[in-house]
Scaffold this motif. Structure first.
Motif, PDB file in Angstrom:
ATOM      1  N   ASN A   1     -99.821 -83.783 -28.915  1.00  0.00           N
ATOM      2  CA  ASN A   1    -101.263 -83.616 -28.992  1.00  0.00           C
ATOM      3  C   ASN A   1    -101.816 -82.632 -27.964  1.00  0.00           C
ATOM      4  N   GLN A   2    -100.919 -81.881 -27.329  1.00  0.00           N
ATOM      5  CA  GLN A   2    -101.324 -80.823 -26.408  1.00  0.00           C
ATOM      6  C   GLN A   2    -100.592 -79.531 -26.728  1.00  0.00           C
ATOM      7  N   LEU A   3    -101.329 -78.452 -26.701  1.00  0.00           N
ATOM      8  CA  LEU A   3    -100.762 -77.112 -26.825  1.00  0.00           C
ATOM      9  C   LEU A   3    -101.257 -76.297 -25.644  1.00  0.00           C
ATOM     10  N   LEU A   4    -100.325 -75.747 -24.891  1.00  0.00           N
ATOM     11  CA  LEU A   4    -100.691 -74.902 -23.757  1.00  0.00           C
ATOM     12  C   LEU A   4    -100.745 -73.445 -24.200  1.00  0.00           C
ATOM     13  N   VAL A   5    -101.806 -72.759 -23.795  1.00  0.00           N
ATOM     14  CA  VAL A   5    -101.940 -71.326 -24.040  1.00  0.00           C
ATOM     15  C   VAL A   5    -102.115 -70.652 -22.687  1.00  0.00           C
ATOM     16  N   HIS A   6    -101.088 -69.930 -22.267  1.00  0.00           N
ATOM     17  CA  HIS A   6    -101.103 -69.237 -20.977  1.00  0.00           C
ATOM     18  C   HIS A   6    -101.533 -67.784 -21.199  1.00  0.00           C
ATOM     19  N   HIS A   7    -102.582 -67.360 -20.507  1.00  0.00           N
ATOM     20  CA  HIS A   7    -103.104 -66.001 -20.673  1.00  0.00           C
ATOM     21  C   HIS A   7    -102.563 -65.081 -19.584  1.00  0.00           C
ATOM     22  N   LEU A   8    -102.521 -63.799 -19.898  1.00  0.00           N
ATOM     23  CA  LEU A   8    -102.005 -62.805 -18.956  1.00  0.00           C
ATOM     24  C   LEU A   8    -102.790 -62.822 -17.654  1.00  0.00           C
ATOM     25  N   SER A   9    -104.068 -63.185 -17.708  1.00  0.00           N
ATOM     26  CA  SER A   9    -104.908 -63.227 -16.517  1.00  0.00           C
ATOM     27  C   SER A   9    -104.522 -64.347 -15.551  1.00  0.00           C
ATOM     28  N   GLY A  10    -103.684 -65.272 -16.004  1.00  0.00           N
ATOM     29  CA  GLY A  10    -103.320 -66.423 -15.188  1.00  0.00           C
ATOM     30  C   GLY A  10    -104.022 -67.703 -15.602  1.00  0.00           C
ATOM     31  N   ARG A  11    -105.006 -67.599 -16.488  1.00  0.00           N
ATOM     32  CA  ARG A  11    -105.724 -68.770 -16.973  1.00  0.00           C
ATOM     33  C   ARG A  11    -104.886 -69.504 -18.015  1.00  0.00           C
ATOM     34  N   THR A  12    -104.905 -70.841 -17.958  1.00  0.00           N
ATOM     35  CA  THR A  12    -104.196 -71.669 -18.934  1.00  0.00           C
ATOM     36  C   THR A  12    -105.181 -72.569 -19.662  1.00  0.00           C
ATOM     37  N   GLU A  13    -105.145 -72.517 -20.975  1.00  0.00           N
ATOM     38  CA  GLU A  13    -105.916 -73.434 -21.816  1.00  0.00           C
ATOM     39  C   GLU A  13    -105.033 -74.616 -22.219  1.00  0.00           C
ATOM     40  N   ILE A  14    -105.623 -75.800 -22.241  1.00  0.00           N
ATOM     41  CA  ILE A  14    -104.939 -76.974 -22.773  1.00  0.00           C
ATOM     42  C   ILE A  14    -105.727 -77.437 -23.992  1.00  0.00           C
ATOM     43  N   LEU A  15    -105.203 -77.131 -25.166  1.00  0.00           N
ATOM     44  CA  LEU A  15    -105.846 -77.541 -26.405  1.00  0.00           C
ATOM     45  C   LEU A  15    -105.329 -78.906 -26.810  1.00  0.00           C
ATOM     46  N   THR A  16    -106.210 -79.751 -27.332  1.00  0.00           N
ATOM     47  CA  THR A  16    -105.827 -81.093 -27.717  1.00  0.00           C
ATOM     48  C   THR A  16    -106.117 -81.326 -29.199  1.00  0.00           C
ATOM     49  N   ALA A  17    -105.292 -82.128 -29.818  1.00  0.00           N
ATOM     50  CA  ALA A  17    -105.501 -82.470 -31.218  1.00  0.00           C
ATOM     51  C   ALA A  17    -106.851 -83.146 -31.387  1.00  0.00           C
ATOM     52  N   GLY A  18    -107.637 -82.677 -32.331  1.00  0.00           N
ATOM     53  CA  GLY A  18    -108.968 -83.229 -32.554  1.00  0.00           C
ATOM     54  C   GLY A  18    -110.030 -82.700 -31.619  1.00  0.00           C
ATOM     55  N   GLY A  19    -109.630 -81.854 -30.659  1.00  0.00           N
ATOM     56  CA  GLY A  19    -110.571 -81.346 -29.673  1.00  0.00           C
ATOM     57  C   GLY A  19    -111.206 -80.032 -30.088  1.00  0.00           C
ATOM     58  N   ALA A  20    -111.960 -79.464 -29.152  1.00  0.00           N
ATOM     59  CA  ALA A  20    -112.665 -78.212 -29.408  1.00  0.00           C
ATOM     60  C   ALA A  20    -111.696 -77.036 -29.406  1.00  0.00           C
TER      61      ALA A  20
ATOM     62  N   LEU B   1    -110.029 -75.590 -31.928  1.00  0.00           N
ATOM     63  CA  LEU B   1    -108.938 -75.497 -32.887  1.00  0.00           C
ATOM     64  C   LEU B   1    -109.315 -74.599 -34.062  1.00  0.00           C
ATOM     65  N   LEU B   2    -108.336 -73.866 -34.540  1.00  0.00           N
ATOM     66  CA  LEU B   2    -108.538 -73.022 -35.712  1.00  0.00           C
ATOM     67  C   LEU B   2    -108.573 -73.876 -36.975  1.00  0.00           C
ATOM     68  N   PRO B   3    -109.154 -73.366 -38.058  1.00  0.00           N
ATOM     69  CA  PRO B   3    -109.265 -74.164 -39.290  1.00  0.00           C
ATOM     70  C   PRO B   3    -107.941 -74.714 -39.790  1.00  0.00           C
ATOM     71  N   ALA B   4    -106.854 -73.980 -39.599  1.00  0.00           N
ATOM     72  CA  ALA B   4    -105.547 -74.455 -40.062  1.00  0.00           C
ATOM     73  C   ALA B   4    -105.154 -75.758 -39.396  1.00  0.00           C
ATOM     74  N   ALA B   5    -105.566 -75.937 -38.144  1.00  0.00           N
ATOM     75  CA  ALA B   5    -105.276 -77.179 -37.422  1.00  0.00           C
ATOM     76  C   ALA B   5    -106.286 -78.262 -37.751  1.00  0.00           C
ATOM     77  N   SER B   6    -107.551 -77.906 -37.802  1.00  0.00           N
ATOM     78  CA  SER B   6    -108.594 -78.892 -38.094  1.00  0.00           C
ATOM     79  C   SER B   6    -108.400 -79.526 -39.462  1.00  0.00           C
ATOM     80  N   ALA B   7    -107.879 -78.752 -40.401  1.00  0.00           N
ATOM     81  CA  ALA B   7    -107.713 -79.241 -41.773  1.00  0.00           C
ATOM     82  C   ALA B   7    -106.683 -80.353 -41.872  1.00  0.00           C
ATOM     83  N   VAL B   8    -105.771 -80.461 -40.900  1.00  0.00           N
ATOM     84  CA  VAL B   8    -104.736 -81.495 -40.953  1.00  0.00           C
ATOM     85  C   VAL B   8    -104.868 -82.489 -39.805  1.00  0.00           C
ATOM     86  N   THR B   9    -106.040 -82.526 -39.176  1.00  0.00           N
ATOM     87  CA  THR B   9    -106.302 -83.478 -38.104  1.00  0.00           C
ATOM     88  C   THR B   9    -107.101 -84.643 -38.659  1.00  0.00           C
TER      89      THR B   9
END
Length: 379
Positions: A281-300, A302-310
């Motif tokens: 339920n977590q996907l890490l997205v590491h950016h070249l700038s050094g910033r890391t996003e932590i995306l969560t299932a059902g959270g803000a 998400l692309l439509p492909a993910a929302s459609a199966v949540t």
């Protein structure tokens, strides 16, 4: 609309994946299990049918009897799920398709590449859909990662690291009567691959599914680490993808302490993603700038492909069964004549079997780098 009627081959006493198929298929209440040949032993098949709530007359003594009788019933099954050892996949799937019955098969599609190519001919000539249960492609965050990469969200893919580590076969439990270990270590039932065919194909499919890039060449080192074992239980494979990306695939069932350690990391020139099946339920997205996003299932975010199966709001974990159910939801859409572009089929099956056989042969003969055929082999 009425619920789709499902038949199940396998899933008898002591089975693992058959009951999982049944739970996943019926989760959305769009499918009902109405028939099955749950065991080679007729009495065990009847016992399993009773436990599943299947009418006694539709708990069949064999898969052939099921297909023969269900094809002529006015309320016959709409599709058949195959949850048996690999050596039985081809005859069951071929017979079902010839009878006009759609097929959802456990992976890999068959025991050998030659059989998969034979099955492809049957699928091509059939009027009903065929799909494969590459379960991990059903996770919402896996589909987000796939859509993100396709949209250029991490830039050009440079490096892919995928590993699937288990430890349950670190000892020769197949000699102690473990049913699941027995057939997976038996070349007559499993096919030419051991760990590479059981879990390595999941890792291979996930890497291609998420990146959208076919593997062009592999360099494989496979071994049977446990003495006396005929099939591989530990695999290391270098990968080269179309477009120049390099990769590493590890698959092992003798890694003590590992449970179901499927992990994927993809590195681009702008960002990278990391996903672990044991914390799905977590996907890490590491950016070249050094910033890391932590995306969560059902959270803000998400692309439509993910929302459609949540199914659930953020903070309510979704896991293996829900991911499996997403494949069945896609399959149901396909059966009703609707598009389901993320559903794996025979093309992915041929890819996986070619990967298995090339890896086994190249490792055995110490051939180094060997090519894989182009990705799109089935039209």
């Amino acid at each position: 609309m009425r619920r789709l009627r499902m038949g199940l081959i396998g899933g008898g006493p002591g089975a693992f994946i058959g009951p999982v198929h049944r739970i996943a298929a019926t989760l959305d209440n769009d499918i009902e299990l109405v028939a099955g040949a749950f065991s080679r032993a007729p009495e065990k098949s009847r016992q399993a049918g009773k436990a599943y709530g299947v009418a006694p007359e539709r708990s069949y003594p064999s898969w052939a009897a099921l297909i023969e009788q269900e094809r002529v019933r006015p309320d016959g099954i709409d599709f058949l799920t195959i949850a048996t050892p690999n050596d039985t996949h081809l005859p069951i799937a071929r017979a079902a398709l010839a009878a006009g019955i759609a097929v959802m098969s456990d992976k890999p599609p068959t025991a050998t590449l030659a059989q998969s190519l034979e099955l492809a001919d049957a699928v091509r000539g059939a009027e009903r859909p065929y799909a494969l249960s590459y379960t991990y492609s059903g996770y919402p965050l896996v589909r987000h990662a796939r859509a993100l990469i396709a949209a250029g969200g991490i830039g050009t893919v440079r490096k892919v690291m995928v590993e699937y580590l288990q430890g349950w076969l670190a000892a020769p439990i197949e000699r102690a009567g473990n049913k699941q270990a027995e057939w997976r270590t038996d070349a007559g039932k499993s096919g030419v691959g051991g760990a590479i065919g059981d879990i390595g194909v999941h890792a291979f499919h996930l890497a291609e599914f998420v990146t959208g890039l076919p593997v062009e060449a592999i360099n494989a080192d496979l071994a049977a680490i446990v003495p006396g074992r005929a099939l591989d239980d530990d695999c290391s494979v270098l990968l080269r993808f179309t477009g120049g990306a390099r990769g590493v695939l590890l698959a092992s069932q003798i890694a003590i302490g590992e449970a179901n350690g499927l992990t994927l990391r993809v590195y681009g020139d702008k960002a990278a993603i990391a996903w672990r099946q044991e914390t799905p339920n977590q996907l890490l997205v590491h950016h070249l700038s050094g910033r890391t996003e932590i995306l969560t299932a059902g959270g803000a975010g998400l692309l439509p492909a993910a929302s459609a199966v949540t199914r659930l709001p953020a903070g309510h974990p979704e896991g293996y069964l829900e991911a499996f159910a997403n494949l069945y939801r896609d399959f149901g859409r396909r059966l009703r004549g609707k598009p389901a572009p993320d559903l794996p089929g025979i093309e992915e099956g041929i890819r996986s079997m070619r990967f298995i056989e090339q890896a086994v042969a190249a490792s055995r003969d110490e051939r180094g780098w060997v090519p894989l055929e182009p990705a799109r082999e089935f039209a």
